[in-house]
Design an enzyme around this catalytic site. Structure first.
Site, PDB file in Angstrom:
ATOM      1  N   GLU A   1      -3.664   7.422  -4.803  1.00 54.80           N
ATOM      2  CA  GLU A   1      -4.112   6.815  -6.061  1.00 54.80           C
ATOM      3  C   GLU A   1      -5.487   7.341  -6.462  1.00 54.80           C
ATOM      4  O   GLU A   1      -6.341   7.555  -5.596  1.00 54.80           O
ATOM      5  CB  GLU A   1      -4.176   5.295  -5.898  1.00 54.80           C
ATOM      6  CG  GLU A   1      -2.814   4.669  -5.649  1.00 54.80           C
ATOM      7  CD  GLU A   1      -2.896   3.177  -5.373  1.00 54.80           C
ATOM      8  OE1 GLU A   1      -4.010   2.591  -5.454  1.00 54.80           O
ATOM      9  OE2 GLU A   1      -1.859   2.578  -5.064  1.00 54.80           O
TER      10      GLU A   1
ATOM     11  N   HIS B   1      -1.038  -0.192  -9.707  1.00 50.94           N
ATOM     12  CA  HIS B   1      -1.653  -1.028  -8.665  1.00 50.94           C
ATOM     13  C   HIS B   1      -2.331  -2.254  -9.285  1.00 50.94           C
ATOM     14  O   HIS B   1      -3.521  -2.499  -9.080  1.00 50.94           O
ATOM     15  CB  HIS B   1      -2.673  -0.220  -7.848  1.00 50.94           C
ATOM     16  CG  HIS B   1      -2.970  -0.848  -6.512  1.00 50.94           C
ATOM     17  ND1 HIS B   1      -3.415  -0.138  -5.431  1.00 50.94           N
ATOM     18  CD2 HIS B   1      -2.878  -2.144  -6.085  1.00 50.94           C
ATOM     19  CE1 HIS B   1      -3.589  -0.941  -4.391  1.00 50.94           C
ATOM     20  NE2 HIS B   1      -3.268  -2.161  -4.770  1.00 50.94           N
TER      21      HIS B   1
ATOM     22  N   ARG C   1       0.854  -1.186   0.000  1.00 49.95           N
ATOM     23  CA  ARG C   1       0.000   0.000   0.000  1.00 49.95           C
ATOM     24  C   ARG C   1       0.892   1.238   0.000  1.00 49.95           C
ATOM     25  O   ARG C   1       1.895   1.287   0.709  1.00 49.95           O
ATOM     26  CB  ARG C   1      -0.933   0.017   1.216  1.00 49.95           C
ATOM     27  CG  ARG C   1      -2.083  -0.981   1.139  1.00 49.95           C
ATOM     28  CD  ARG C   1      -3.069  -0.625   0.035  1.00 49.95           C
ATOM     29  NE  ARG C   1      -4.248  -1.480  -0.013  1.00 49.95           N
ATOM     30  CZ  ARG C   1      -4.351  -2.579  -0.715  1.00 49.95           C
ATOM     31  NH1 ARG C   1      -3.299  -3.020  -1.421  1.00 49.95           N
ATOM     32  NH2 ARG C   1      -5.480  -3.280  -0.733  1.00 49.95           N
TER      33      ARG C   1
END
Length: 335
Positions: free
Chosen positions: A281, A299, A252
């Site tokens: 993000e 991601h 993360r």
């Protein structure tokens, strides 16, 4: 469950990979209702309307589109209380879900434990090879009409020490794969693995994060995001690393202090970084987008067709296990 009536379970998002036959088999045990909302505000309005018309839901399954609704919290799901008893997410990470609130309401929350783990480990290996061999810079040279000519600095992973922060399913898969490239693997985890597991994966335990950072040539992040791990890797941690170390983050974004990472890259403390995740993000800092020292992905570490098939199935299986035995397969909390 003692009650043999089929519990009503809402499904958020679309089923992309499971077969129609599987979904039909699930329907013999669960009364599925596929929600129509495509964003957070729509869902806040849809849930109470559907519940008023058709009755309460006892469960919720969040599939791949659930990122359109985050955070998954009291404001979003208040209409499901007090009848909801289980929420299953397709994803391994769960920082976008308010697990504390769910626990306070007597709701099981479960993630997928193994579905995307190997795919994420594969992506991590790709990042390691990309930053160590500096492949993205070499590729840009070729695309620009150039050639190698000895101008691209590269390294050999053989003999390097890989430091894994967080030795869960992904970390274990990564350790296994790293052996193929003759890397030595050390790890730091909040709880030490058993001696038998350490021997099986040929890994060495570091008793502190500081010890790991000082010994690793490549640091790879695989711990969950929590208040305790937010900016776990910051200025002081970068100072402890070897000069010219490599950093990989497929966990993360907020676990790594991005300002501190940029400073470490600029100073040469970190030679190159591979990033699949970011603090804000889908917004990515201009430095990361333009620097030759950074390899990027959007991601998608666990986003293979096979991994997402497993993740969808694990999500439904969690709710099915709750229906049959009163407890899901992989609960994050206890209620």
């Amino acid at each position: 469950m003692a009650n043999q009536e089929k519990p009503r379970v809402a499904v958020l998002g679309k089923v992309h990979y499971l077969s129609d036959e599987y979904i039909e088999s699930v329907k013999t045990e669960l009364n599925l209702h596929f929600l129509e909302s495509s964003n957070r505000q729509q869902l806040i309005e849809e849930l109470p309307r559907v519940i008023s018309q058709s009755g309460p839901f006892e469960g919720l399954i969040c599939l791949s589109e659930s990122h359109n609704f985050i955070p998954v919290d009291e404001e979003l799901l208040s209409a499901m209380v007090p009848h909801c008893r289980v929420i299953a997410s397709l994803w391994a990470g769960y920082n976008e879900f308010d697990v504390s609130w769910m626990t306070s309401q007597g709701i099981w929350f479960c993630n997928t434990v193994d579905a995307v783990a190997e795919a994420t480990a594969d992506m991590t290996i790709w990042f390691i090879l990309s930053v160590v061999r500096n492949t993205s810079v070499a590729e840009r040279h070729v695309r620009a009409g150039g050639w190698y000519g000895g101008s691209v600095s590269t390294r050999d992973p053989t003999g390097m020490t890989l430091g894994i922060v967080g030795m869960g399913s992904i970390g274990k898969y990564l350790a296994k794969k790293a052996k193929v490239f003759n890397m030595k693997t050390k790890y730091y985890n909040r709880k030490r693995l058993s001696k038998e597991v350490e021997e099986a994966y040929q890994v060495e335990y570091c008793s502190s994060l500081e010890e790991l950072l000082s010994q690793a040539d490549i640091v790879s992040i695989h711990c969950p995001l929590s208040e305790a791990t937010r900016k776990l890797i910051s200025h002081e941690q970068f100072k402890l690393m070897k000069d010219g170390a490599f950093l990989i983050n497929t966990a993360r974004g907020p676990i790594v202090d991005e300002e501190a990472l940029i400073a470490a890259l600029e100073s040469g403390k970190v030679a190159r970084a591979g990033l699949d995740v970011f603090s804000d993000e889908p917004n990515v800092r201009e430095y990361f987008r333009t620097s030759d020292k950074v390899v990027l992905q959007p991601h998608m570490g666990g986003a293979t067709e096979e991994a997402l098939w497993r993740a969808e199935r694990e999500s439904f299986e969690n709710v099915l296990r709750w229906r049959r035995e009163g407890k899901p397969v992989s609960p994050v909390n206890e209620v």
